[in-house]
Enzyme design. Structure first.
Site, PDB file in Angstrom:
ATOM      1  N   THR A 104       7.593  -1.772  -1.751  1.00  0.00           N
ATOM      2  CA  THR A 104       8.200  -1.802  -3.078  1.00  0.00           C
ATOM      3  C   THR A 104       8.608  -3.239  -3.349  1.00  0.00           C
ATOM      4  O   THR A 104       8.322  -4.130  -2.546  1.00  0.00           O
ATOM      5  CB  THR A 104       9.401  -0.838  -3.175  1.00  0.00           C
ATOM      6  N   LEU A 137       4.503   2.426  -8.760  1.00  0.00           N
ATOM      7  CA  LEU A 137       4.435   1.030  -9.181  1.00  0.00           C
ATOM      8  C   LEU A 137       5.813   0.399  -9.055  1.00  0.00           C
ATOM      9  O   LEU A 137       6.777   0.876  -9.670  1.00  0.00           O
ATOM     10  CB  LEU A 137       3.937   0.931 -10.626  1.00  0.00           C
ATOM     11  N   CYS A 138       5.918  -0.649  -8.256  1.00  0.00           N
ATOM     12  CA  CYS A 138       7.185  -1.345  -8.054  1.00  0.00           C
ATOM     13  C   CYS A 138       8.227  -0.337  -7.547  1.00  0.00           C
ATOM     14  O   CYS A 138       8.005   0.336  -6.542  1.00  0.00           O
ATOM     15  CB  CYS A 138       7.597  -2.033  -9.348  1.00  0.00           C
ATOM     16  N   THR A 139       9.349  -0.187  -8.227  1.00  0.00           N
ATOM     17  CA  THR A 139      10.370   0.753  -7.778  1.00  0.00           C
ATOM     18  C   THR A 139      10.017   2.204  -8.082  1.00  0.00           C
ATOM     19  O   THR A 139      10.808   3.112  -7.787  1.00  0.00           O
ATOM     20  CB  THR A 139      11.735   0.418  -8.411  1.00  0.00           C
ATOM     21  N   GLY A 140       8.841   2.437  -8.638  1.00  0.00           N
ATOM     22  CA  GLY A 140       8.348   3.806  -8.751  1.00  0.00           C
ATOM     23  C   GLY A 140       8.236   4.463  -7.384  1.00  0.00           C
ATOM     24  O   GLY A 140       8.210   5.693  -7.270  1.00  0.00           O
TER      25      GLY A 140
END
Length: 315
Positions: free
Chosen positions: A123, A103-106
């Site tokens: 991202t 998720l996002c910068t995950g």
């Protein structure tokens, strides 16, 4: 029951856990607990988010099991890289679980674990170049809401995680359930994974209510003629005054801005794939299919057919 495990680290971006509402409402729509959601961290116990909110977590161990792992990102993935322990855990999870999602910068955590090697990924737009530079083995696509490449999913920043979660629900339970969940969450629209992260309306960012009103009217009447005279009439200005104020506030002429709105709406319809191009052209204000194609080539550098094909591959 499908087990969803959220892997959180200290300072995780708080928007990540908002996506849990998608699974909550999916259970309500189907009338049974199809999803079970649990929060994990490497040490277990309370973990503080980027906002300071603390969340109780289970310890993530080699015995921890989930069908889908959701790896939350942090505000600055370079300043706060994943621990070696977390990297090893995600390596193992990506091999054993049905799916793993960043998720996002995950997505940076997935990249460090090698789960994105040779894959397409996205991202948050502000960190996409860094991800590509650090991991040239990944095909980073910075202008996508989310991407599913095999069993590995990645999303753009912030609210795009909701779209990814809805995509997972659609994969598991079908499009009707996903649409019903989006409706219950009062989401304006369910964005396709291939859709751009950027919005024409946000990019224009008018300063006055009058110009915002004109843009709102235009977006709701794309199939009709939207000349300067009509838009000026909507906001009770003369055409000359309207053109001057519009350009001053948005940095674009009314004609160019309207084409951008039409192109954005057409792209969404093309990616969703439910209508032929002739219908899309008519509904979004283009003269015909040829005019639509010309606009896509100018705006995106590719024909509508290729945009649709890319969206299908991303889904």
């Amino acid at each position: 029951m499908h087990r969803v495990g959220y892997l959180l680290s200290e300072g995780f971006q708080v928007m990540a856990i908002s996506t849990q509402a998608v699974f909550e409402f999916a259970n309500l729509v189907v009338g049974e607990p199809f999803y079970r959601v649990d929060n994990y961290s490497m040490a277990g116990g309370e973990v503080r988010s980027s906002l300071g909110l603390s969340i109780g977590t289970r310890p993530a161990t080699p015995r921890s099991q989930a069908d889908t792992w959701m790896v939350a990102g942090v505000i600055d993935p370079v300043a706060v890289p994943p621990s070696a322990e977390m990297t090893r855990f995600v390596q193992r999870a990506s091999r054993q679980a049905r799916r793993v999602a960043g998720l996002c910068t995950g997505g940076f955590v997935l990249a460090e674990a090698g789960a994105l090697a040779g894959r397409r990924a996205t991202t948050h737009w502000a960190h996409a170049q860094t991800l590509q530079q650090r991991h040239p083995e990944i095909q980073v696509e910075p202008d996508r809401i989310f991407i599913a490449d095999g069993n590995v999913w990645t999303s753009a920043g912030m609210t795009a995680g909701l779209d990814l979660a809805l995509g997972l629900v659609e994969k598991d339970l079908g499009p009707e359930v996903a649409r019903s969940v989006a409706h219950r969450l009062v989401m304006h629209q369910r964005r396709a994974g291939g859709q751009s992260q950027h919005s024409e309306l946000l990019k224009l960012a008018p300063k006055s209510d009058r110009i915002q009103q004109a843009l709102d009217y235009a977006r709701q009447h794309l199939a009709t003629p939207l000349g300067v005279e009509k838009l000026a009439e909507v906001v009770h200005l003369s055409p000359r005054q309207f053109s001057r104020v519009f350009t001053e506030e948005t940095g674009q002429s009314p004609a160019k801005a309207i084409e951008g709105l039409r192109l954005e709406a057409a792209r969404l319809m093309v990616e969703q794939g439910r209508h032929p191009l002739e219908v899309i052209a008519r509904e979004t204000g283009f003269r015909d299919r040829r005019h639509l194609r010309e606009a896509f080539l100018r705006g995106y550098g590719m024909a509508p057919r290729l945009v649709r094909q890319g969206a299908r591959q991303a889904g």
